[in-house]
Design a protein around this motif. Structure first.
Motif, PDB file in Angstrom:
ATOM      1  N   THR A 491       0.787  -1.233   0.000  1.00 45.44           N
ATOM      2  CA  THR A 491       0.000   0.000   0.000  1.00 45.44           C
ATOM      3  C   THR A 491       0.820   1.285   0.000  1.00 45.44           C
ATOM      4  O   THR A 491       0.419   2.249  -0.660  1.00 45.44           O
ATOM      5  CB  THR A 491      -1.001   0.018   1.174  1.00 45.44           C
ATOM      6  OG1 THR A 491      -0.305  -0.303   2.387  1.00 45.44           O
ATOM      7  CG2 THR A 491      -2.105  -0.996   0.953  1.00 45.44           C
ATOM      8  N   PRO A 492       1.984   1.363   0.693  1.00 41.89           N
ATOM      9  CA  PRO A 492       2.726   2.630   0.619  1.00 41.89           C
ATOM     10  C   PRO A 492       3.224   2.957  -0.790  1.00 41.89           C
ATOM     11  O   PRO A 492       3.563   4.111  -1.070  1.00 41.89           O
ATOM     12  CB  PRO A 492       3.915   2.393   1.573  1.00 41.89           C
ATOM     13  CG  PRO A 492       3.448   1.337   2.504  1.00 41.89           C
ATOM     14  CD  PRO A 492       2.586   0.438   1.665  1.00 41.89           C
ATOM     15  N   CYS A 493       3.259   1.958  -1.653  1.00 38.62           N
ATOM     16  CA  CYS A 493       3.802   2.157  -3.004  1.00 38.62           C
ATOM     17  C   CYS A 493       2.709   2.396  -4.048  1.00 38.62           C
ATOM     18  O   CYS A 493       3.021   2.561  -5.236  1.00 38.62           O
ATOM     19  CB  CYS A 493       4.658   0.964  -3.400  1.00 38.62           C
ATOM     20  SG  CYS A 493       6.053   0.711  -2.283  1.00 38.62           S
ATOM     21  N   TYR A 494       1.459   2.441  -3.622  1.00 37.75           N
ATOM     22  CA  TYR A 494       0.373   2.858  -4.530  1.00 37.75           C
ATOM     23  C   TYR A 494       0.307   4.391  -4.513  1.00 37.75           C
ATOM     24  O   TYR A 494      -0.707   4.981  -4.145  1.00 37.75           O
ATOM     25  CB  TYR A 494      -0.964   2.287  -4.077  1.00 37.75           C
ATOM     26  CG  TYR A 494      -1.073   0.770  -4.055  1.00 37.75           C
ATOM     27  CD1 TYR A 494      -0.411  -0.024  -4.975  1.00 37.75           C
ATOM     28  CD2 TYR A 494      -1.868   0.140  -3.097  1.00 37.75           C
ATOM     29  CE1 TYR A 494      -0.524  -1.411  -4.942  1.00 37.75           C
ATOM     30  CE2 TYR A 494      -2.001  -1.242  -3.062  1.00 37.75           C
ATOM     31  CZ  TYR A 494      -1.317  -2.020  -3.986  1.00 37.75           C
ATOM     32  OH  TYR A 494      -1.453  -3.389  -3.948  1.00 37.75           O
ATOM     33  N   LEU A 705      -2.005  13.435  10.772  1.00 35.73           N
ATOM     34  CA  LEU A 705      -1.220  12.515   9.949  1.00 35.73           C
ATOM     35  C   LEU A 705      -1.774  11.101   9.904  1.00 35.73           C
ATOM     36  O   LEU A 705      -1.840  10.486   8.831  1.00 35.73           O
ATOM     37  CB  LEU A 705       0.225  12.482  10.485  1.00 35.73           C
ATOM     38  CG  LEU A 705       1.174  11.449   9.869  1.00 35.73           C
ATOM     39  CD1 LEU A 705       1.495  11.835   8.428  1.00 35.73           C
ATOM     40  CD2 LEU A 705       2.454  11.342  10.690  1.00 35.73           C
ATOM     41  N   LEU A 706      -2.160  10.540  11.050  1.00 38.19           N
ATOM     42  CA  LEU A 706      -2.448   9.111  11.146  1.00 38.19           C
ATOM     43  C   LEU A 706      -3.415   8.615  10.086  1.00 38.19           C
ATOM     44  O   LEU A 706      -3.201   7.572   9.462  1.00 38.19           O
ATOM     45  CB  LEU A 706      -3.012   8.772  12.530  1.00 38.19           C
ATOM     46  CG  LEU A 706      -2.019   8.505  13.660  1.00 38.19           C
ATOM     47  CD1 LEU A 706      -2.780   8.088  14.898  1.00 38.19           C
ATOM     48  CD2 LEU A 706      -1.008   7.449  13.263  1.00 38.19           C
ATOM     49  N   CYS A 707      -4.508   9.353   9.859  1.00 38.26           N
ATOM     50  CA  CYS A 707      -5.538   8.873   8.947  1.00 38.26           C
ATOM     51  C   CYS A 707      -5.218   9.165   7.484  1.00 38.26           C
ATOM     52  O   CYS A 707      -6.091   9.019   6.622  1.00 38.26           O
ATOM     53  CB  CYS A 707      -6.905   9.430   9.329  1.00 38.26           C
ATOM     54  SG  CYS A 707      -6.947  11.222   9.475  1.00 38.26           S
ATOM     55  N   ARG A 708      -3.985   9.570   7.212  1.00 34.55           N
ATOM     56  CA  ARG A 708      -3.533   9.716   5.824  1.00 34.55           C
ATOM     57  C   ARG A 708      -2.404   8.747   5.502  1.00 34.55           C
ATOM     58  O   ARG A 708      -1.776   8.845   4.450  1.00 34.55           O
ATOM     59  CB  ARG A 708      -3.090  11.167   5.560  1.00 34.55           C
ATOM     60  CG  ARG A 708      -4.249  12.166   5.555  1.00 34.55           C
ATOM     61  CD  ARG A 708      -5.260  11.831   4.480  1.00 34.55           C
ATOM     62  NE  ARG A 708      -6.425  12.703   4.485  1.00 34.55           N
ATOM     63  CZ  ARG A 708      -7.589  12.406   5.052  1.00 34.55           C
ATOM     64  NH1 ARG A 708      -7.718  11.277   5.745  1.00 34.55           N
ATOM     65  NH2 ARG A 708      -8.604  13.233   4.984  1.00 34.55           N
ATOM     66  N   LEU A 709      -2.183   7.801   6.400  1.00 33.67           N
ATOM     67  CA  LEU A 709      -1.125   6.821   6.184  1.00 33.67           C
ATOM     68  C   LEU A 709      -1.702   5.512   5.669  1.00 33.67           C
ATOM     69  O   LEU A 709      -2.767   5.077   6.103  1.00 33.67           O
ATOM     70  CB  LEU A 709      -0.387   6.548   7.499  1.00 33.67           C
ATOM     71  CG  LEU A 709       0.352   7.728   8.135  1.00 33.67           C
ATOM     72  CD1 LEU A 709       0.985   7.281   9.448  1.00 33.67           C
ATOM     73  CD2 LEU A 709       1.396   8.291   7.187  1.00 33.67           C
ATOM     74  N   PRO A 710      -0.981   4.831   4.765  1.00 30.75           N
ATOM     75  CA  PRO A 710      -1.460   3.526   4.302  1.00 30.75           C
ATOM     76  C   PRO A 710      -1.364   2.455   5.371  1.00 30.75           C
ATOM     77  O   PRO A 710      -2.077   1.464   5.326  1.00 30.75           O
ATOM     78  CB  PRO A 710      -0.545   3.212   3.115  1.00 30.75           C
ATOM     79  CG  PRO A 710       0.676   4.034   3.330  1.00 30.75           C
ATOM     80  CD  PRO A 710       0.218   5.272   4.041  1.00 30.75           C
ATOM     81  N   PHE A 744      -6.732   6.788   1.024  1.00 32.76           N
ATOM     82  CA  PHE A 744      -5.450   6.924   1.696  1.00 32.76           C
ATOM     83  C   PHE A 744      -5.048   5.671   2.459  1.00 32.76           C
ATOM     84  O   PHE A 744      -3.869   5.324   2.501  1.00 32.76           O
ATOM     85  CB  PHE A 744      -5.484   8.106   2.673  1.00 32.76           C
ATOM     86  CG  PHE A 744      -5.660   9.439   2.021  1.00 32.76           C
ATOM     87  CD1 PHE A 744      -4.583  10.107   1.475  1.00 32.76           C
ATOM     88  CD2 PHE A 744      -6.923  10.031   1.955  1.00 32.76           C
ATOM     89  CE1 PHE A 744      -4.741  11.348   0.865  1.00 32.76           C
ATOM     90  CE2 PHE A 744      -7.087  11.267   1.350  1.00 32.76           C
ATOM     91  CZ  PHE A 744      -5.993  11.927   0.794  1.00 32.76           C
ATOM     92  N   THR A 745      -6.021   5.023   3.105  1.00 33.39           N
ATOM     93  CA  THR A 745      -5.735   3.903   3.994  1.00 33.39           C
ATOM     94  C   THR A 745      -6.673   2.742   3.667  1.00 33.39           C
ATOM     95  O   THR A 745      -7.900   2.927   3.713  1.00 33.39           O
ATOM     96  CB  THR A 745      -5.945   4.303   5.469  1.00 33.39           C
ATOM     97  OG1 THR A 745      -5.291   5.551   5.719  1.00 33.39           O
ATOM     98  CG2 THR A 745      -5.395   3.248   6.400  1.00 33.39           C
ATOM     99  N   PRO A 746      -6.143   1.560   3.348  1.00 31.42           N
ATOM    100  CA  PRO A 746      -7.037   0.415   3.124  1.00 31.42           C
ATOM    101  C   PRO A 746      -7.893   0.171   4.353  1.00 31.42           C
ATOM    102  O   PRO A 746      -7.406   0.286   5.490  1.00 31.42           O
ATOM    103  CB  PRO A 746      -6.065  -0.747   2.879  1.00 31.42           C
ATOM    104  CG  PRO A 746      -4.782  -0.112   2.479  1.00 31.42           C
ATOM    105  CD  PRO A 746      -4.725   1.199   3.202  1.00 31.42           C
ATOM    106  N   PRO A 747      -9.175  -0.130   4.178  1.00 32.29           N
ATOM    107  CA  PRO A 747     -10.057  -0.318   5.346  1.00 32.29           C
ATOM    108  C   PRO A 747      -9.529  -1.319   6.363  1.00 32.29           C
ATOM    109  O   PRO A 747      -9.749  -1.149   7.571  1.00 32.29           O
ATOM    110  CB  PRO A 747     -11.369  -0.801   4.711  1.00 32.29           C
ATOM    111  CG  PRO A 747     -11.370  -0.162   3.348  1.00 32.29           C
ATOM    112  CD  PRO A 747      -9.932  -0.186   2.906  1.00 32.29           C
TER     113      PRO A 747
END
Length: 809
Positions: A491-494, A705-710, A744-747
């Motif tokens: 996910t960080p690489c999408y 920040l937290l809710c914008r991290l994968p 931004f973050t997979p469920p």
């Protein structure tokens, strides 16, 4: 096992700090064949996969429905010993500790310790083992470096554990994994298929992770000076064509030194992407899901582009003509002063354009018929040059087009037929003989582009030889889900910053050699990768995340940059011009920094250094510098970091405040002259994979920040423990509205905001439980408003949950 003394405080000042890692006690043991003590598992002589000539090849990828305990043990031993054979190609201590020439990755000692660390960490996550083996190592060696750009020269200059210390750790891990394989009931005869929900999935994850790093470590060895490498006798031999090469007349000629590369027509056809969920082999999360697409007719080159073909571009000064390069590609070329492919070795004056080829462990006469190995920037520049030469457009294939070249998936029935994936049935040597593929370590090098067996479509090397760059950004297939054992693998690489590669290379083994493999790298990176040309009227349906609004591109947009400069540096009346508006929500970064600084004074916490993760354009970092002697601000956005660093150097930066449409005003962001800007430094970094040298801060700030991290837990897991971001007794301030968005973050990676078994799960509750388990005590919590102005009549009003924590252990 306790951690050795490796504090950066033990470093002595030298011109090259990495040399402090040289202990000088293994000079003879690390030159020539390795002594018996080197092998922490099976020796090459007794290792599964040994060929009659004494070299090793890779075993087949296990079938998780039918694999026996012995087959699993053999596959583990094969991968483990292949790694140690590869590392026996490092000559002397310096080879383990010298940073790569580009300074973008860790030294080889990290990659010697990284795979065993992942085994321990993932087996613990899956509940297969209970305790850490060496918590310090399992943090130090946990996360590699995904460098942001080719000019990110920030590097790790810490004192690493010694080779002997990491060797001893490897030996312990080998015994733990071997014991697990020998005793786990899930590998009893007749066991059910090992699926993604089975704890043993983590074991096979360790196998395949090690094989990924077998290849990436080989790339880094490929980049080391020849004086620091030696060919291990057990490593697969170069392809036989390497020994028939002689210096050719120049320029190399088609149909003599290399094959002429004609175009083949490919008709319109439907293509389906994605690995079935019940396919009985290990797969990474990005392989699953399903995408059906209709590929329009196109033409593609029969062969990969060879060294001989690429020579014409080099001789025509293609590396010196900016018009062939993208903006970023040209910046990379100029920065590196590249004039020919990285692994070409000049053989005489530059103007003669005579070259030899650096292979993994030696330099050989140039094999003009081998595929050229380049990065994405170079491949695209060649496409532009060819288009100019011939007056027709050329590009790289899309993922869907590459699948159309293969034809192999046309034969996949609705029932599982593992014979469709040859790596599940053949070791490397047999794969080359039966399929004509240079894959799975059949050989120890590339091979001629016309040496293999073509697919039914007439195309060569649709699998193996070298990876192939595609036009697509790395992207998830519809329906793909992160795996809980490794939620930050893909996910960080999408992010619109990674380009896809398909097909595998000569050194790709296991899942990497599978027909389902999908991988990616940043466009400036090298990975035993080449390319083939495609010609068509369209773009082949390539997935480009920057055009689709990828998460990685949101914060590179100039308008977003202006909004954040206003948020950080705008006067309160600029941020909220209406008297009836929530003026108390303005200057959010300032309030966050002051809240943390005041807490340090209140609780008597030292103020030597602070870390601002997700610093954006830097206002909170500067405000922290009023109190803290050293402040580090990190952010993933290059645009944000560039702006923050401009403010650090110059003290001011102009930006545009949007009022309506294109109307607005130019304002100046300014750092208070009372702030010592020299206390602050900024660097681009991924919050989910922060460098190991970021540790022991007196205060850490995570604002909006937290809710914008994968993978939020990847960052939260770095806060405490060995090499923790927050030092024992230090403070942590988190401000988050918990605005979870799938974009931004997979469920599956959300902290809360959902129901589990009918019970609501809130982010605040999960966050508290997580941090308590990591040794943090909650000191205070309040609600803090945040205001972001988009234009004169549109604002975002956000209420963040602010929590203050102190690390007690």
């Amino acid at each position: 096992m306790t951690a050795p003394t490796v504090s950066t405080a033990t470093l002595e000042p030298t011109a090259e700090p990495w040399r402090n890692n040289l202990r000088g006690d293994l000079a003879s043991d690390l030159t020539g064949p390795r002594p018996a003590w080197w092998w922490t598992g099976r020796t090459p002589r007794e290792c599964p996969g040994r060929r009659p000539d004494g070299t090793l090849t890779s075993l087949p990828l296990p079938n998780l429905s039918t694999c026996t305990r012995q087959q699993v043990l053999d596959y583990f031993d094969n991968g483990w010993t292949l790694t140690e054979v590869l590392f026996s190609g490092l000559k002397g201590e310096e080879a383990f500790f010298r940073p790569p020439y580009h300074r973008l990755r860790h030294p080889m000692i990290f990659y010697y310790g990284h795979p065993p660390t992942l085994y321990i960490n993932k087996l613990r996550v899956a509940g297969l083992i209970e305790q850490a083996l060496n918590p310090y190592y399992e943090r130090l060696f946990e996360t590699g470096v995904d460098e942001m750009r080719w000019d990110d020269m920030s590097k790790n200059e810490m004192r690493w554990p010694s080779i002997r210390e990491v060797h001893a750790y490897r030996r312990q891990v080998y015994r733990i994994v071997r014991r697990l394989i020998e005793t786990h009931p899930g590998l009893e005869s007749g066991h059910p298929s090992i699926t993604q929900n089975h704890p043993l999935w983590a074991l096979f994850m360790g196998f395949e992770h090690e094989r990924i790093h077998l290849e990436t470590s080989a790339v880094l060895i490929h980049e080391l000076p020849l004086s620091l490498v030696q060919r291990p006798t057990e490593w697969p031999n170069l392809h036989p064509s390497a020994h028939r090469m002689e210096a050719a007349d120049l320029p190399p000629r088609a149909d003599r030194e290399f094959p002429a590369n004609d175009l083949i027509d490919v008709s319109d056809q439907p293509v389906t992407l994605g690995k079935p969920a019940d396919w009985p082999s290990y797969g990474w999360d990005n392989e699953y899901g399903r995408r059906e697409t209709a590929v329009r007719a196109f033409q593609a080159c029969r062969y990969l582009v060879s060294n001989g073909e690429f020579h014409a571009f080099v001789a025509a000064s293609g590396y010196s003509e900016q018009r062939y390069w993208s903006e970023t590609g040209w910046q990379w070329r100029v920065f590196r002063n590249v004039k020919w492919p990285t692994f070409w070795v000049p053989d005489g004056p530059a103007g003669l354009h005579r070259y030899r080829l650096r292979t993994l462990f030696e330099v050989i006469p140039m094999p003009w018929d081998w595929p050229v190995e380049v990065n994405y920037h170079e491949a695209k520049a060649y496409c532009a040059w060819r288009a100019e030469q011939e007056g027709v457009p050329y590009r790289l294939p899309s993922e869907a087009e590459h699948q159309a070249l293969r034809a192999i998936r046309r034969h996949l029935a609705k029932t599982i037929d593992v014979t469709a994936d040859p790596v599940m049935g053949f070791d490397g040597a047999t794969l080359a003989r039966e399929q004509g593929w240079n894959l799975n370590l059949a050989w120890g090098s590339s091979s001629p582009v016309d040496a293999g067996r073509p697919a039914e479509t007439g195309f060569y090397d649709v699998f193996g030889n070298v990876w192939q760059w595609l036009e697509d950004h790395f992207n998830p297939l519809p329906g793909a889900r992160v795996h809980p054992y490794y939620d930050d693998f893909s996910t960080p690489c999408y992010d619109g910053q990674h380009r896809m590669i398909l097909g595998g290379s000569w050194i790709s083994t296991g899942d990497e050699a599978s027909i389902w493999a999908r991988f990616h790298f940043r466009p400036h990176f090298f990975q035993h990768a080449g390319f083939r040309l495609v010609r068509s009227d369209g773009d082949g349906g390539a997935v480009r995340l920057d055009q689709a609004g990828s998460t990685g591109q949101v914060y590179e947009d100039p308008q977003i940059l202006n909004e954040y400069l206003l948020l950080h540096y705008g006067a309160p009346e600029e941020q909220m011009p209406y008297p009836f508006g929530p003026a108390d929500a303005a200057e959010f970064p300032v309030r966050c920094a002051h809240w943390l600084s005041e807490a340090a004074r209140e609780h008597g916490v030292p103020t030597a250094k602070a870390l601002d993760v997700g610093c954006a354009v830097g206002r909170a970092s500067f405000e922290l510098a009023r109190v803290y002697g050293e402040v580090v601000g990190v952010d993933l956005s290059r645009a944000f970091i560039d702006a923050a660093d401009t403010l650090r150097r110059q003290g001011e930066l102009n930006y545009f405040r949007k009022d309506e449409g294109t109307l607005g005003a130019t304002l100046s962001a300014m750092v208070d002259p009372a702030i010592d800007r020299d206390r602050v430094r900024f660097r681009q970094a991924d919050a989910c994979a922060l460098p190991a040298e970021l540790m022991d801060f007196d205060a850490v700030l995570l604002a909006n920040l937290l809710c914008r991290l994968p993978s939020p837990k990847a960052l939260l897991g770095r806060l405490g423990g060995p090499l923790g971001l927050v030092k024992p007794g230090g403070l942590l301030a988190i401000f988050s509205p918990y605005s979870w968005l799938e974009r931004f973050t997979p469920p599956d990676a959300w902290l809360g905001g959902f129901e589990r078994e009918g019970t609501p799960v809130t982010s605040a509750t999960v966050l508290a439980a997580f941090l308590n388990a990591e040794g943090f005590d909650l000191l205070r919590e309040v609600d803090v408003p945040l205001l972001i102005r988009e234009h004169a009549r549109k604002f975002q009003y956000i209420v963040t949950h602010a929590t203050l924590w102190r690390r007690d252990r």
